[in-house]
Scaffold this motif. Structure first.
Motif, short mmCIF file in Angstrom:
data_model
loop_
_atom_site.label_atom_id
_atom_site.label_comp_id
_atom_site.label_asym_id
_atom_site.label_seq_id
_atom_site.Cartn_x
_atom_site.Cartn_y
_atom_site.Cartn_z
N SER A 202 -1.40 -16.52 19.31
CA SER A 202 -0.99 -15.66 18.19
C SER A 202 -0.06 -16.40 17.22
O SER A 202 0.18 -15.91 16.11
N HIS A 203 0.47 -17.55 17.62
CA HIS A 203 1.48 -18.26 16.80
C HIS A 203 0.82 -18.86 15.57
O HIS A 203 -0.22 -19.53 15.66
N LYS A 204 1.43 -18.65 14.41
CA LYS A 204 0.83 -19.10 13.15
C LYS A 204 1.22 -20.54 12.77
O LYS A 204 0.55 -21.18 11.98
N GLY A 205 2.31 -21.06 13.31
CA GLY A 205 2.78 -22.38 12.91
C GLY A 205 2.21 -23.50 13.76
O GLY A 205 1.33 -23.29 14.60
N MET A 206 2.73 -24.72 13.53
CA MET A 206 2.30 -25.87 14.31
C MET A 206 2.92 -25.81 15.71
O MET A 206 4.07 -25.44 15.87
N LEU A 207 2.11 -26.22 16.70
CA LEU A 207 2.57 -26.24 18.08
C LEU A 207 2.26 -27.59 18.72
O LEU A 207 1.17 -28.14 18.53
N LEU A 208 3.21 -28.11 19.49
CA LEU A 208 2.97 -29.27 20.34
C LEU A 208 3.39 -28.87 21.74
O LEU A 208 4.57 -28.58 22.00
N VAL A 209 2.43 -28.81 22.66
CA VAL A 209 2.69 -28.30 24.00
C VAL A 209 2.31 -29.35 25.04
O VAL A 209 1.14 -29.75 25.12
N VAL A 210 3.29 -29.80 25.81
CA VAL A 210 2.99 -30.65 26.97
C VAL A 210 2.54 -29.72 28.09
O VAL A 210 3.28 -28.80 28.49
N THR A 211 1.33 -29.92 28.58
CA THR A 211 0.84 -29.07 29.68
C THR A 211 -0.24 -29.81 30.45
O THR A 211 -0.98 -30.63 29.90
N HIS A 212 -0.29 -29.49 31.75
CA HIS A 212 -1.39 -29.95 32.60
C HIS A 212 -2.19 -28.76 33.11
O HIS A 212 -3.06 -28.92 33.97
N ASN A 213 -1.88 -27.57 32.59
CA ASN A 213 -2.52 -26.35 33.09
C ASN A 213 -3.92 -26.23 32.53
O ASN A 213 -4.11 -26.10 31.32
N ARG A 214 -4.91 -26.25 33.42
CA ARG A 214 -6.31 -26.27 32.97
C ARG A 214 -6.72 -24.99 32.26
O ARG A 214 -7.55 -25.01 31.36
N TYR A 215 -6.12 -23.86 32.65
CA TYR A 215 -6.42 -22.59 31.99
C TYR A 215 -5.97 -22.63 30.53
O TYR A 215 -6.72 -22.30 29.62
N LEU A 216 -4.73 -23.05 30.31
CA LEU A 216 -4.23 -23.15 28.93
C LEU A 216 -4.99 -24.21 28.14
O LEU A 216 -5.36 -24.00 26.98
N LEU A 217 -5.24 -25.35 28.76
CA LEU A 217 -5.94 -26.44 28.06
C LEU A 217 -7.31 -25.98 27.57
O LEU A 217 -7.74 -26.33 26.47
N ASN A 218 -7.98 -25.18 28.39
CA ASN A 218 -9.34 -24.75 28.03
C ASN A 218 -9.37 -23.60 27.03
O ASN A 218 -10.42 -23.30 26.47
N HIS A 219 -8.21 -22.96 26.77
CA HIS A 219 -8.24 -21.73 25.97
C HIS A 219 -7.30 -21.68 24.78
O HIS A 219 -7.28 -20.67 24.08
#
Length: 579
Positions: A202-219
């Protein structure tokens, strides 16, 4: 907004980046990935505060660019006496109170012009944050994350997962131009992970997210930045498409490598023959031909392809046992209860057989870690451990099982290894080599610390493993290696996990915390529950088929059967479209 050109940076014991370049642009939601210890968190620190670091290259940040940040290791401040609503809206309420105070000051001030100027600056700041709507905005965010029930609770009463989500909301509502989050998903339960996904999307701005979570990565992401072996690669698109492109590249490169190896072998045979002739025939022409061939071989060797993004070494995780126990009960829990400020678990009953692989699942703060720790300590009247059992424990609180002041070598001497050479040979399977073995454990990344815990668990040769969030902080390559190790292990595993894939891929059944007690759930029931909340129909089955095809491709590449690999890639592409 942000542009990095040819940036290089090293610590005394390790080179992190060599001439890396990348950009962040409007509306990009970027996943920042890479193996543990590759320097992701350090790069974030450089972006946040470049003056602290002596790096080479150019870092251009728009002077008006406001950066928000959610830290990897944020903790609930138990002393904060404010509600969740007040905490999220802290900046809004602060400016609102300042404006009210300045209006009151107008009745007595002798310098109205200066005060009006201050009021206008505060009004402009409030307006830039959409301050007039901040109450509605906070309520919308809480509803989006399904956390409206927390609105009027004291922030100090939140679980770690709930607090992490509240922090994400707070930073998003300040409307930064770039928001940076370092592993915001760690330890989130299934519901909170889904809430984080909704907030990110839902976030409208730029995002940089360090993650290894496959659910988040895929979606969640439309750009990937991949840091590996001091180099960076950018990809505009989904993570699942990025992985597919890496696999295609790997096939192409391995095909070229095999052809080049054959060419090198042919050339070496020619060099060998020329050298044999030169021993009895010293003609100048023969010598020149030999030199030319040697140089040609050297050029071929130098050109051998070393691709940091497609040839990532998976750790060799393996859980063995000193003694295998016959099919018998190894852990029995009978009428177990635990309470802190309130009752968490009551009348908990279950038992595990010697080869059972079991996941404990439940919301954050429901007593899972406490239960697992008490099974490990085996000092509770309600818990009975078979006398033949040897237990190993991996804690989500890494300092519980690792000593920060130890070096890696010291830690494994303490664990029973006899010599440093023995440790070096063993720990290299887990990706630890060279100078890093002399580093203090406290200086390592979260992923590296979890890898050390896995290495210690493996070295214990225990026949019952207690694993508390073992995939936390681990990169995706290590997560897959861990799943394989769990699949191959012959003993019993009791594992707390919020990772869909680890539970579905490795467990026999689930113990779910429900209404302050635990009930047994089959894997079929667990899948149905997950589908109802998180996935489209057949998603996990399609994901499993995808994984199976990827394994077949790996085997085809090992056999240098490139034609089969290319056929399987077409099959994989069709599955990816379904995801």
């Amino acid at each position: 907004m942000i542009k990095v050109e040819n940036l290089s940076f090293s610590f005394p014991q390790k080179e992190l980046y060599k001439n890396i370049s990348f950009t962040f642009e409007e509306a990009q939601h970027c996943a920042f990935i890479g193996t543990s210890g590759s320097g992701k968190s350090t790069l974030i620190d450089i972006l946040m505060d470049p003056e602290r670091y002596l790096f080479e290259g150019k870092l251009e940040i728009d002077p008006d660019c406001r950066i928000g940040h959610v830290s990897q290791f944020s903790q609930v401040d138990k002393t904060k006496e404010m509600t969740v609503f007040e905490y999220i809206g802290e900046e809004f309420i602060k400016i609102q109170d300042e404006i009210t105070a300045m209006y009151a000051e107008m009745e007595t001030t002798s310098d109205m012009d200066a005060l009006l100027e201050k009021v206008q600056l505060s009004l402009d700041a409030f307006d830039s944050m959409d301050g007039d709507n901040f109450e509605n905005t906070i309520n919308k965010q809480l509803n989006l994350a399904n956390l409206m029930k927390l609105r009027d609770l004291n922030v100090s009463s939140l679980s770690g997962g709930e607090f992490k989500l509240i922090q994400v909301m707070k930073e998003m509502l300040s409307r930064p131009d770039l928001m940076i989050m370092d592993e915001p998903d760690v330890f989130l339960d299934f519901e909170n992970l889904n809430a984080l996904k909704n907030l990110i999307n839902s976030h409208k701005g730029m995002l940089l997210v360090v993650t290894h979570n496959r659910y988040l990565l895929n979606h969640c992401f439309n750009k990937i930045i991949h840091l590996e072996n001091t180099e960076i690669q950018e990809f505009d698109g989904r993570y699942i498409d990025y992985n597919f492109s890496l696999l295609q590249t790997k096939i192409e490169l391995q095909e070229i490598t095999v052809a080049e190896a054959e060419e090198i072998e042919r050339n070496e045979n020619i060099v060998h023959n020329l050298r044999a002739i030169a021993t009895y025939n010293a003609e100048a022409a023969r010598g020149r031909a030999l030199k030319a061939r040697v140089k040609f071989t050297e050029r071929l060797e130098a050109r051998r392809i070393k691709e940091p993004f497609v040839d990532i070494k998976q750790p060799n995780i393996s859980f063995g046992m000193d003694n295998e126990i016959e099919d018998t009960t190894v852990v029995r829990v009978n009428n177990y209860s635990v309470a802190f400020d309130e009752l968490l678990l009551d009348n908990v009953n279950f038992e595990m057989k010697s080869a059972d692989k079991v996941a404990i699942i439940g919301s954050n703060g429901t007593g899972k870690t406490t239960l697992l720790r008490e099974v490990f300590k085996n000092s509770h009247d309600s818990i009975e451990i078979n006398a033949d059992v040897k237990v190993a424990y991996l804690s989500q609180l890494q300092g519980e099982m690792l000593t920060d002041s130890n070096t890696i070598l010291d830690e494994f001497i303490d664990a029973g290894f006899k010599t440093y050479d023995e440790i070096r040979s063993y720990i290299s399977n887990y990706g630890f080599e060279g100078e890093i073995l002399n580093q203090k454990i406290g200086s390592l990344s979260g992923g590296e610390k979890n890898m050390l815990q896995l290495a210690k668990v493996s070295a214990s040769k225990a026949n019952v493993l207690l694993l508390d969030e073992p995939t936390s902080h681990l990169d995706t390559y290590t997560q897959i290696a861990l799943e394989k190790a769990i699949e191959d292990y012959k003993g019993a595993i009791l594992m707390i996990s919020h990772d869909f894939y680890s539970v579905v891929n490795g467990m026999d059944y689930v113990l779910i915390i429900d209404d302050k007690t635990i009930r047994k759930m089959s894997m079929q029931e667990f899948r149905e529950m997950i589908y109802a909340s998180h996935f489209n129909k057949d998603y996990l089955e399609t994901e499993q088929k995808k994984k199976s095809v990827e394994m077949k491709i790996e085997l085809a590449l090992k056999d240098t059967n490139f034609e089969l690999a290319k056929v399987l890639v077409d099959e994989l592409e069709a599955l990816i479209k379904l995801l």
